[in-house]
Design a protein around this motif. Structure first.
Motif, PDB file in Angstrom:
ATOM      1  N   GLN A 154      -0.247  -1.064  -2.669  1.00  0.00           N
ATOM      2  CA  GLN A 154      -0.783  -2.180  -1.907  1.00  0.00           C
ATOM      3  C   GLN A 154      -2.203  -1.886  -1.450  1.00  0.00           C
ATOM      4  OE1 GLN A 154       0.696  -5.282  -1.073  1.00  0.00           O
ATOM      5  NE2 GLN A 154      -1.389  -5.721  -0.399  1.00  0.00           N
ATOM      6  N   ARG A 155      -3.125  -2.821  -1.744  1.00  0.00           N
ATOM      7  CA  ARG A 155      -4.485  -2.706  -1.208  1.00  0.00           C
ATOM      8  C   ARG A 155      -4.526  -3.393   0.144  1.00  0.00           C
ATOM      9  NH1 ARG A 155      -5.947  -4.222  -6.390  1.00  0.00           N
ATOM     10  NH2 ARG A 155      -6.578  -6.281  -5.679  1.00  0.00           N
ATOM     11  N   ILE A 156      -5.035  -2.693   1.157  1.00  0.00           N
ATOM     12  CA  ILE A 156      -5.178  -3.255   2.490  1.00  0.00           C
ATOM     13  C   ILE A 156      -6.607  -3.063   2.971  1.00  0.00           C
ATOM     14  CG2 ILE A 156      -2.748  -2.845   3.053  1.00  0.00           C
ATOM     15  CD1 ILE A 156      -3.619  -0.451   4.723  1.00  0.00           C
ATOM     16  N   GLU A 157      -7.025  -3.970   3.864  1.00  0.00           N
ATOM     17  CA  GLU A 157      -8.372  -3.885   4.446  1.00  0.00           C
ATOM     18  C   GLU A 157      -8.242  -3.604   5.940  1.00  0.00           C
ATOM     19  OE1 GLU A 157     -12.471  -6.519   5.002  1.00  0.00           O
ATOM     20  OE2 GLU A 157     -10.615  -7.480   4.310  1.00  0.00           O
ATOM     21  N   ILE A 158      -8.799  -2.461   6.368  1.00  0.00           N
ATOM     22  CA  ILE A 158      -8.785  -2.059   7.771  1.00  0.00           C
ATOM     23  C   ILE A 158     -10.220  -1.956   8.257  1.00  0.00           C
ATOM     24  CG2 ILE A 158      -8.000  -0.340   9.435  1.00  0.00           C
ATOM     25  CD1 ILE A 158      -6.001   0.621   7.326  1.00  0.00           C
ATOM     26  N   ASP A 159     -10.617  -2.854   9.149  1.00  0.00           N
ATOM     27  CA  ASP A 159     -11.981  -2.845   9.691  1.00  0.00           C
ATOM     28  C   ASP A 159     -13.026  -2.815   8.582  1.00  0.00           C
ATOM     29  OD1 ASP A 159     -10.992  -2.807  12.303  1.00  0.00           O
ATOM     30  OD2 ASP A 159     -10.893  -0.613  12.339  1.00  0.00           O
ATOM     31  N   GLY A 160     -12.813  -3.639   7.546  1.00  0.00           N
ATOM     32  CA  GLY A 160     -13.764  -3.749   6.455  1.00  0.00           C
ATOM     33  C   GLY A 160     -13.620  -2.701   5.371  1.00  0.00           C
ATOM     34  N   GLU A 161     -12.798  -1.696   5.580  1.00  0.00           N
ATOM     35  CA  GLU A 161     -12.589  -0.632   4.586  1.00  0.00           C
ATOM     36  C   GLU A 161     -11.303  -0.904   3.816  1.00  0.00           C
ATOM     37  OE1 GLU A 161     -11.679   4.183   4.352  1.00  0.00           O
ATOM     38  OE2 GLU A 161     -12.325   3.264   6.247  1.00  0.00           O
ATOM     39  N   VAL A 162     -11.388  -0.869   2.474  1.00  0.00           N
ATOM     40  CA  VAL A 162     -10.240  -1.142   1.615  1.00  0.00           C
ATOM     41  C   VAL A 162      -9.583   0.171   1.201  1.00  0.00           C
ATOM     42  CG1 VAL A 162      -9.462  -2.166  -0.556  1.00  0.00           C
ATOM     43  CG2 VAL A 162     -11.274  -3.278   0.767  1.00  0.00           C
ATOM     44  N   ARG A 163      -8.256   0.229   1.381  1.00  0.00           N
ATOM     45  CA  ARG A 163      -7.484   1.405   0.984  1.00  0.00           C
ATOM     46  C   ARG A 163      -6.303   0.966   0.130  1.00  0.00           C
ATOM     47  NH1 ARG A 163      -6.837   4.338   6.926  1.00  0.00           N
ATOM     48  NH2 ARG A 163      -9.021   4.143   7.584  1.00  0.00           N
ATOM     49  N   GLU A 164      -5.739   1.907  -0.611  1.00  0.00           N
ATOM     50  CA  GLU A 164      -4.572   1.635  -1.440  1.00  0.00           C
ATOM     51  C   GLU A 164      -3.440   2.561  -1.004  1.00  0.00           C
ATOM     52  OE1 GLU A 164      -4.494   0.118  -5.854  1.00  0.00           O
ATOM     53  OE2 GLU A 164      -4.532   2.307  -5.850  1.00  0.00           O
ATOM     54  N   ILE A 165      -2.305   1.949  -0.592  1.00  0.00           N
ATOM     55  CA  ILE A 165      -1.193   2.704  -0.021  1.00  0.00           C
ATOM     56  C   ILE A 165       0.108   2.200  -0.644  1.00  0.00           C
ATOM     57  CG2 ILE A 165       0.092   3.207   2.106  1.00  0.00           C
ATOM     58  CD1 ILE A 165      -2.513   2.947   3.640  1.00  0.00           C
ATOM     59  N   PRO A 166       1.039   3.094  -0.983  1.00  0.00           N
ATOM     60  CA  PRO A 166       2.338   2.652  -1.523  1.00  0.00           C
ATOM     61  C   PRO A 166       3.083   1.772  -0.522  1.00  0.00           C
ATOM     62  CG  PRO A 166       2.023   5.012  -1.890  1.00  0.00           C
ATOM     63  CD  PRO A 166       0.916   4.570  -0.972  1.00  0.00           C
ATOM     64  N   LEU A 167       3.645   0.689  -1.003  1.00  0.00           N
ATOM     65  CA  LEU A 167       4.385  -0.216  -0.121  1.00  0.00           C
ATOM     66  C   LEU A 167       5.560   0.489   0.546  1.00  0.00           C
ATOM     67  CD1 LEU A 167       4.609  -3.696  -1.880  1.00  0.00           C
ATOM     68  CD2 LEU A 167       3.848  -3.245   0.447  1.00  0.00           C
ATOM     69  N   MET A 168       6.148   1.467  -0.114  1.00  0.00           N
ATOM     70  CA  MET A 168       7.295   2.154   0.459  1.00  0.00           C
ATOM     71  C   MET A 168       6.908   3.032   1.644  1.00  0.00           C
ATOM     72  SD  MET A 168       9.848   0.911  -0.993  1.00  0.00           S
ATOM     73  CE  MET A 168      11.087   1.979  -0.262  1.00  0.00           C
ATOM     74  N   GLN A 169       5.616   3.175   1.921  1.00  0.00           N
ATOM     75  CA  GLN A 169       5.172   3.890   3.117  1.00  0.00           C
ATOM     76  C   GLN A 169       5.005   2.945   4.307  1.00  0.00           C
ATOM     77  OE1 GLN A 169       1.774   6.450   2.499  1.00  0.00           O
ATOM     78  NE2 GLN A 169       2.719   7.497   0.751  1.00  0.00           N
ATOM     79  N   PHE A 170       5.314   1.647   4.102  1.00  0.00           N
ATOM     80  CA  PHE A 170       5.266   0.675   5.197  1.00  0.00           C
ATOM     81  C   PHE A 170       6.616   0.721   5.928  1.00  0.00           C
ATOM     82  CE2 PHE A 170       1.679  -0.460   2.930  1.00  0.00           C
ATOM     83  CZ  PHE A 170       1.004  -1.555   3.443  1.00  0.00           C
TER      84      PHE A 170
END
Length: 339
Positions: free
Chosen positions: A99-115
């Motif tokens: 999953q790509r997420i945007e935190i304070d303008g910064e884009v990161r990629e994190i596995p959905l299973m870590q949610f």
């Protein structure tokens, strides 16, 4: 003529632009499954490795998180990861469970299973109500009946929370009434510095069978929200106040101090909910008495409206009326309605 065409075309273009702007968030909110299926709707929560989504054409439902490829949404969500980190982020899509997420303008990629948990942005207004009808009947050497109606409601308005509870309980044994309890409580919480809150409390109780004509409490204090989200709730509050009662035909006034605890935890994607509430108060003046009340149980969701309820209630008083027991343990089984 050319001017007339331009003048006619301009408002049409403006209308199309406005409609596209309004429709864009709705089109963007969707989940894509690993098998290629696309579900469009409002993403509600991630909890217990289940993702809840509400399409426009149906009630909300859950899908296994490990079957989701990615989420797309323009909204900002409250997210807690399995390592305990908490962020606010937008969901920008992804691929194959990343999953790509945007935190304070910064884009990161994190596995959905870590949610571990995802929640919608908190609404200014939110409420829920639970209505339980519980009953147990025993026939044999001793006939006994227990019936209890319980109504619990929570109303949130921004930083202000209102919690109300009403209990009407009747018990009989061999045709003789042994309990005729009426109990009502109201709590007001003001979250002045989240997770800290100030509180005001009111309470009323009566049970003529136990020679308690009435007991009224007024108090206040402060508390702390350990958890407060869609999947779990846990708060504890210190309280002090004043109590007036009429028991055994005697009027008594007392200063009191104690605590209030409320706990709820959702399991199996929210279909099963465990709860425990308790309160303790001790008189600091007047008639000496310590009072402890607790309600522990589970609710299992049958439909979006109905649930099964199992509850164990325990009441204790150090100085009850003469002829009454110190302890009262009640097991309740019934059905409830969630509004």
């Amino acid at each position: 003529m050319p001017c007339k065409k331009k003048c006619t075309l301009a408002p049409r273009l403006a209308l199309i632009t406005v409609l596209a702007w309004y429709c864009h968030p709705l089109l963007a909110e969707q989940i894509v499954m690993l098998n290629g299926d696309i579900i469009t709707g409002t993403v509600k929560t991630i909890w217990d490795e289940k993702l809840t989504i509400e399409p426009a054409y149906a009630d909300d439902f859950k899908v296994d998180l490990d079957a989701v490829s990615f989420i797309e949404s323009e909204r900002v969500f409250d997210i807690e990861f399995t390592d305990g980190r908490e962020v606010k982020a937008r969901m920008l899509g992804g691929n194959a469970g990343m999953q790509r997420i945007e935190i304070d303008g910064e884009v990161r990629e994190i596995p959905l299973m870590q949610f571990a948990k995802l929640d919608e942005p908190a609404d200014y207004y939110d409420w829920d109500t639970f209505i339980d009808l519980n009953s147990t009947v025993e026939k044999g050497n001793t006939d006994s009946e227990k019936v209890a109606l319980k109504v619990k409601t929570n109303l949130k308005l921004g930083d202000h929370r209102h919690i109300g509870e009403l209990t009407l309980a009747r018990e009989s044994q061999s045709g003789v009434t042994t309990k005729q309890q009426e109990l009502a409580t109201y709590a007001y919480n003001w979250s002045f510095n989240d997770p800290w809150f100030l509180a005001g409390n009111l309470g009323y109780e009566s049970d003529p069978i136990k020679q308690l004509e009435y007991r009224i409490t007024v108090g206040g204090g402060f508390g702390y929200d350990i958890w407060d989200d869609s999947g779990r709730f846990f708060q504890i509050q210190a309280v002090a106040g004043w109590q007036t009662e009429k028991i055994e035909r005697q009027d008594n006034d007392s200063a009191i101090a104690g605590w209030i605890l409320r706990f709820r935890y959702n399991l199996i994607g929210g279909d099963l909910s465990a709860f425990h509430n308790n309160s303790w108060s001790s008189t600091l003046s007047g008639r000496r008495n310590d009072i402890f009340k607790s309600q522990t149980g589970v609710r299992y969701e049958i439909t979006d409206l109905l649930y099964l309820n199992f509850e164990l209630d325990f009441d204790y008083e150090s100085s009850p009326a003469e002829g009454s027991e110190n302890e009262d343990l009640t097991m309740l089984i019934g059905i409830g309605v969630e509004l």
